[in-house]
Enzyme design. Structure first.
Site, PDB file in Angstrom:
ATOM      1  N   LYS A  80       0.867  -1.177   0.000  1.00 30.28           N
ATOM      2  CA  LYS A  80       0.000   0.000   0.000  1.00 30.28           C
ATOM      3  C   LYS A  80       0.902   1.224   0.000  1.00 30.28           C
ATOM      4  O   LYS A  80       2.079   1.136   0.391  1.00 30.28           O
ATOM      5  CB  LYS A  80      -0.878  -0.010   1.263  1.00 30.28           C
ATOM      6  CG  LYS A  80      -2.123   0.829   1.174  1.00 30.28           C
ATOM      7  CD  LYS A  80      -3.307   0.096   0.567  1.00 30.28           C
ATOM      8  CE  LYS A  80      -4.494   1.010   0.423  1.00 30.28           C
ATOM      9  NZ  LYS A  80      -5.667   0.350  -0.095  1.00 30.28           N
ATOM     10  N   GLY A 180     -24.400   3.117   3.691  1.00 34.45           N
ATOM     11  CA  GLY A 180     -23.511   3.711   2.685  1.00 34.45           C
ATOM     12  C   GLY A 180     -23.932   3.299   1.288  1.00 34.45           C
ATOM     13  O   GLY A 180     -24.035   2.104   0.980  1.00 34.45           O
ATOM     14  N   GLY A 182     -22.561   4.487  -1.784  1.00 37.73           N
ATOM     15  CA  GLY A 182     -21.617   4.986  -2.778  1.00 37.73           C
ATOM     16  C   GLY A 182     -21.371   3.935  -3.846  1.00 37.73           C
ATOM     17  O   GLY A 182     -22.280   3.181  -4.222  1.00 37.73           O
ATOM     18  N   ASN A 183     -20.145   3.864  -4.323  1.00 36.44           N
ATOM     19  CA  ASN A 183     -19.813   2.942  -5.418  1.00 36.44           C
ATOM     20  C   ASN A 183     -20.232   1.512  -5.119  1.00 36.44           C
ATOM     21  O   ASN A 183     -20.853   0.841  -5.941  1.00 36.44           O
ATOM     22  CB  ASN A 183     -18.297   2.957  -5.648  1.00 36.44           C
ATOM     23  CG  ASN A 183     -17.856   4.219  -6.351  1.00 36.44           C
ATOM     24  OD1 ASN A 183     -18.513   4.690  -7.273  1.00 36.44           O
ATOM     25  ND2 ASN A 183     -16.756   4.787  -5.902  1.00 36.44           N
TER      26      ASN A 183
HETATM   27  P1  NAD Z   1     -17.815   5.653  -1.650  1.00 32.15           P
HETATM   28  O1  NAD Z   1     -17.070   6.836  -1.162  1.00 32.15           O
HETATM   29  O2  NAD Z   1     -18.200   5.571  -3.087  1.00 32.15           O
HETATM   30  O3  NAD Z   1     -19.165   5.461  -0.798  1.00 32.15           O
HETATM   31  C1  NAD Z   1     -19.235   5.585   0.597  1.00 32.15           C
HETATM   32  C2  NAD Z   1     -20.615   6.086   0.921  1.00 32.15           C
HETATM   33  O4  NAD Z   1     -20.772   6.079   2.324  1.00 32.15           O
HETATM   34  C3  NAD Z   1     -20.862   7.534   0.452  1.00 32.15           C
HETATM   35  O5  NAD Z   1     -22.075   7.595  -0.270  1.00 32.15           O
HETATM   36  C4  NAD Z   1     -20.930   8.318   1.755  1.00 32.15           C
HETATM   37  O6  NAD Z   1     -21.811   9.432   1.692  1.00 32.15           O
HETATM   38  C5  NAD Z   1     -21.464   7.252   2.709  1.00 32.15           C
HETATM   39  N1  NAD Z   1     -21.232   7.528   4.111  1.00 32.15           N
HETATM   40  C6  NAD Z   1     -20.195   8.155   4.706  1.00 32.15           C
HETATM   41  N2  NAD Z   1     -20.380   8.227   6.023  1.00 32.15           N
HETATM   42  C7  NAD Z   1     -21.545   7.601   6.290  1.00 32.15           C
HETATM   43  C8  NAD Z   1     -22.280   7.339   7.483  1.00 32.15           C
HETATM   44  N3  NAD Z   1     -21.856   7.750   8.671  1.00 32.15           N
HETATM   45  N4  NAD Z   1     -23.441   6.668   7.391  1.00 32.15           N
HETATM   46  C9  NAD Z   1     -23.913   6.266   6.190  1.00 32.15           C
HETATM   47  N5  NAD Z   1     -23.265   6.506   5.025  1.00 32.15           N
HETATM   48  C10 NAD Z   1     -22.100   7.163   5.081  1.00 32.15           C
HETATM   49  O7  NAD Z   1     -16.923   4.400  -1.218  1.00 32.15           O
HETATM   50  P2  NAD Z   1     -16.979   2.919  -1.783  1.00 32.15           P
HETATM   51  O8  NAD Z   1     -16.035   2.790  -2.935  1.00 32.15           O
HETATM   52  O9  NAD Z   1     -18.400   2.470  -1.940  1.00 32.15           O
HETATM   53  O10 NAD Z   1     -16.297   2.153  -0.572  1.00 32.15           O
HETATM   54  C11 NAD Z   1     -17.017   1.921   0.620  1.00 32.15           C
HETATM   55  C12 NAD Z   1     -16.194   1.050   1.543  1.00 32.15           C
HETATM   56  O11 NAD Z   1     -15.849  -0.160   0.875  1.00 32.15           O
HETATM   57  C13 NAD Z   1     -14.865   1.672   1.979  1.00 32.15           C
HETATM   58  O12 NAD Z   1     -14.578   1.237   3.280  1.00 32.15           O
HETATM   59  C14 NAD Z   1     -13.864   1.060   1.010  1.00 32.15           C
HETATM   60  O13 NAD Z   1     -12.557   1.047   1.559  1.00 32.15           O
HETATM   61  C15 NAD Z   1     -14.438  -0.336   0.880  1.00 32.15           C
HETATM   62  N6  NAD Z   1     -14.029  -1.032  -0.353  1.00 32.15           N
HETATM   63  C16 NAD Z   1     -14.361  -0.530  -1.569  1.00 32.15           C
HETATM   64  C17 NAD Z   1     -13.961  -1.208  -2.717  1.00 32.15           C
HETATM   65  C18 NAD Z   1     -14.346  -0.703  -4.078  1.00 32.15           C
HETATM   66  O14 NAD Z   1     -14.244  -1.461  -5.062  1.00 32.15           O
HETATM   67  N7  NAD Z   1     -14.826   0.531  -4.223  1.00 32.15           N
HETATM   68  C19 NAD Z   1     -13.232  -2.403  -2.620  1.00 32.15           C
HETATM   69  C20 NAD Z   1     -12.921  -2.905  -1.362  1.00 32.15           C
HETATM   70  C21 NAD Z   1     -13.328  -2.205  -0.223  1.00 32.15           C
END
Ligand code: NAD
Length: 351
Positions: A80, A180, A182-183
């Site tokens: 990382k 959450g 998001g993505n």
């Molecule tokens: P993202 O930033 O696209 O989405 C996160 C969402 O969580 C956002 O919509 C944000 O508004 C919301 N959020 C923040 N604080 C919050 C709260 N207190 N209550 C409710 N919602 C809240 O991120 P992502 O890519 O979806 O990743 C989410 C998690 O998954 C992270 O921990 C990331 O490390 C992990 N992750 C993601 C991937 C990937 O492919 N994107 C892969 C492995 C792990």
């Protein structure tokens, strides 16, 4: 304290402090373990208050990548990087290029990628100076979302946990609370909705909530109440540390299975969940789907149908973890760590 004495050191192979005075770069690359293959893990950009904070973050994240890749059966090690800086400040591209030169100098021992504060168009900038970058916008033609594979793994994990805990082989009417949107969270909602699950969701972004309520008929609750919903599955897809002394006693779900990294605030919370009779699917086991796509890019042979089959096979990995935890009467989090260490040790012994 030096890196060697650091509580998160865990036998890292290499910790590289990267500096470029002209660019103003301060970054750390941590290569935890390359037994199974080149170290792969994203680069996070954050305005860390101290070097100690940056070092602790990169060591913890790097070790996590080793374990994630090992349990997923990938030919990749764990690493990382962190760049100390505000990702919204001007001059980001200069820092990214300087960082790229340092990664290039490692000659492929470490491959970098996107993470918090470093997005696909930033990976394109790093790639101007470095061949060992994945997650570039250019690698996902047509705007394909690399998080889809992560969410697909989440679906496979939830199916496995429901089969194990509720003795059901479908998700029709299974109630899932998604934290959450998001993505990963939004895509997981879409996949669960297609399988007939009932959703209740929360996000601090009201627009994201409205979208999922409208698109998938989800119910919405305030963010601070999502973990205590009366559901079958709680799926954390936002922050780390959501499973802790405050939240665990309030959980009504029998299963916790979501995509957020580092869900346990402290490792002992894995045991607390087991004592509470809650099936916890370790985060890095179920969120490895994205890395399966990445492994194909590192090895230069993307094959989407094969990747998809491999992501869906996380179902079997999750079942193995849950069954072994029952047999050995140990927390699932400990079992996953043991499986990762066993795979690495086995690989070393066959060298
Ligand atoms: P993202 O930033 O696209 O989405 C996160 C969402 O969580 C956002 O919509 C944000 O508004 C919301 N959020 C923040 N604080 C919050 C709260 N207190 N209550 C409710 N919602 C809240 O991120 P992502 O890519 O979806 O990743 C989410 C998690 O998954 C992270 O921990 C990331 O490390 C992990 N992750 C993601 C991937 C990937 O492919 N994107 C892969 C492995 C792990």
């Amino acid at each position: 304290m030096t890196a060697f004495d650091h509580p998160e050191f865990d036998g890292h192979e290499q910790v590289l402090f990267c500096h470029d005075g002209a660019a103003g770069l301060r970054a750390i690359v941590a290569v935890h373990d390359t037994t199974l293959g080149p170290a792969v893990g994203g680069c996070r950009m954050h305005p860390y208050a101290t070097t100690a904070e940056a070092l602790a973050d990169v060591l913890r994240l790097s070790r996590g990548m080793t374990f994630k890749n090992a349990v997923a059966g990938l030919p990749l090690g764990g690493g990382k990087a962190v760049i100390v800086g505000d990702p919204a400040a001007p001059g980001k591209d200069v820092l990214l290029r300087a960082f790229g030169r340092h990664v290039q100098a490692l000659g492929g021992r470490y491959w970098t990628s996107i993470d918090v504060g470093v997005h696909p168009h930033d990976a394109d900038v790093i790639a101007e100076e470095c061949a060992y970058v994945i997650g570039r916008a250019a690698q996902y033609p047509g705007g394909e979302n690399p998080s889809h594979m992560t969410s697909l793994g989440g679906l496979a994990g939830i199916r496995a946990a429901v089969a194990h805990t509720m003795l059901r082989d479908d998700l029709r009417g299974v109630r899932v609370a998604v934290q959450g949107l998001g993505n990963t969270g939004r895509e997981l909602c879409r996949l669960l909705h297609d399988e007939g699950a009932d959703l209740v969701v929360a996000d601090i972004d009201d627009q994201a909530v409205r979208d999922v309520v409208h698109s998938f008929g989800a119910g919405a609750v305030p963010p601070d109440l999502i973990h205590e919903q009366d559901v079958d599955v709680f799926a954390p897809c936002a922050l780390g540390g959501v499973l802790n002394d405050d939240t665990i006693p309030q959980l009504k779900a029998r299963i916790v299975c979501g995509l957020a990294n580092n869900q346990l605030r402290h490792p002992h919370h894995g045991a607390v969940l087991r004592e509470a009779g809650i099936t916890y699917v370790p985060d890095y086991v179920v969120n490895a789907g994205g890395m399966i796509g990445v492994a194909a890019l590192v090895n230069g042979s993307p094959d989407r149908p094969a990747e998809r089959r491999r992501v869906l096979a996380l179902h079997n990995t999750v079942l193995t973890v849950l069954r072994r935890a029952d047999t050995e009467n140990r927390p699932t989090s400990e079992i996953a760590d043991a499986m990762a260490r066993e795979r690495i040790a086995h690989s070393r012994s066959t060298w």
